[in-house]
Each structure stands twice: as structure tokens, then as C-alpha cells.
Design a protein around this motif. Structure first.
Motif, PDB file in Angstrom:
ATOM      1  N   CYS A  33      -8.846 -12.002   2.067  1.00  0.00           N
ATOM      2  CA  CYS A  33     -10.258 -11.623   2.082  1.00  0.00           C
ATOM      3  C   CYS A  33     -10.375 -10.271   1.374  1.00  0.00           C
ATOM      4  O   CYS A  33      -9.922  -9.253   1.894  1.00  0.00           O
ATOM      5  CB  CYS A  33     -10.775 -11.518   3.510  1.00  0.00           C
ATOM      6  SG  CYS A  33     -10.687 -13.058   4.436  1.00  0.00           S
TER       7      CYS A  33
ATOM      8  N   THR B 220     -12.447  -7.248   0.167  1.00  0.00           N
ATOM      9  CA  THR B 220     -13.712  -6.577   0.441  1.00  0.00           C
ATOM     10  C   THR B 220     -13.949  -5.366  -0.458  1.00  0.00           C
ATOM     11  O   THR B 220     -15.033  -4.826  -0.478  1.00  0.00           O
ATOM     12  CB  THR B 220     -13.756  -6.098   1.907  1.00  0.00           C
ATOM     13  OG1 THR B 220     -12.675  -5.193   2.129  1.00  0.00           O
ATOM     14  CG2 THR B 220     -13.642  -7.264   2.863  1.00  0.00           C
TER      15      THR B 220
ATOM     16  N   ASN C  32     -15.105 -12.755   0.537  1.00  0.00           N
ATOM     17  CA  ASN C  32     -15.124 -12.188   1.880  1.00  0.00           C
ATOM     18  C   ASN C  32     -16.107 -12.922   2.783  1.00  0.00           C
ATOM     19  O   ASN C  32     -17.168 -13.346   2.341  1.00  0.00           O
ATOM     20  CB  ASN C  32     -15.512 -10.710   1.796  1.00  0.00           C
ATOM     21  CG  ASN C  32     -15.447 -10.031   3.136  1.00  0.00           C
ATOM     22  OD1 ASN C  32     -14.535 -10.263   3.909  1.00  0.00           O
ATOM     23  ND2 ASN C  32     -16.419  -9.190   3.420  1.00  0.00           N
TER      24      ASN C  32
END
Length: 120
Positions: free
Chosen positions: A13, A15, A24
Motif C-alpha cells: 500500500c 501512500t 492505497n
């Protein structure tokens, strides 16, 4: 033969707003309890974007079921899907965001563990 349990890699993920490719899920948060209608929010902003899909699996099964797919790039945080979690029995699950390029290559899935509880 039982299916393998679902592994969650937090590095999948992305970010970082400075990153070229951002994938994300910002909501629900990791290990959050959900019930009823759930807004799954996040970002899907990658080069050569093809489509993304959101899937769910019980932690102990690893059998991925589709929630929804979309061909619309999401460059800033927004709702990816409104999903009815009451369609699944209560328990521990993982939702994953899988992004595919126009060439058919997949990024590592962004996975978030959640718990579905009964709606009040």
C-alpha cells in the motif's frame, strides 16, 4: 486440502504523495470493525493504468471474491466503492485492492485486514 491463510504486506500500500505510483486503501483502517454499507476510500494513481478491482477473502481461506471493478483512475483520495458488508457472515476478512496496467501487469495487492460484525 485447506487453502492458505491470507498474508498482508504493508509495503504494497503506497501512500507517499511523492511516489509515481500510489495505491492505497485509507478507509476502512487496518483491523477496523465494519457493518452494513461501507465506503471503501483510497487512491489509485499509476502510470499506464488499466483498471482496479476490490476483492475480499476470509483470513483463513485465501479464496478471493470480487466486490467491484472499475476503469476510472482515482488520483486523489475518494470513494472507490460503496460495499454492503452484510452480504458476508461476521468474521475476520482481508480486503484487497488490485491494480492492473493496460499491459496486463498487476501491482502487488494493497491488503487491509477487517472484521465484519452484525449490523444493529
Amino acid at each position: 486440502t485447506p487453502l492458505p491463510t491470507v498474508a498482508v504486506d504493508p509495503d504494497a500500500c503506497v501512500t507517499d504523495e511523492e511516489a509515481i505510483n500510489r495505491i492505497n486503501i485509507s478507509s476502512p483502517r487496518s483491523n477496523q470493525e465494519v457493518r452494513g454499507l461501507v465506503d471503501v476510500t483510497g487512491v489509485v494513481n499509476v502510470e499506464n493504468f488499466g483498471f482496479y478491482k476490490l476483492e475480499i477473502a476470509r483470513v483463513q481461506d485465501g479464496l478471493w471474491l470480487p466486490i467491484q471493478a472499475n476503469r476510472v483512475l482515482v488520483p486523489e483520495e475518494a470513494t472507490l466503492v460503496e460495499w454492503d458488508s452484510s452480504l458476508f457472515p461476521p468474521g475476520d476478512y482481508v480486503i484487497q485492492l488490485v491494480v492492473t496496467t493496460n499491459d496486463g501487469d498487476e501491482y502487488p495487492p494493497c491488503r487491509i485486514p477487517i472484521r465484519i460484525v452484525q449490523a444493529n
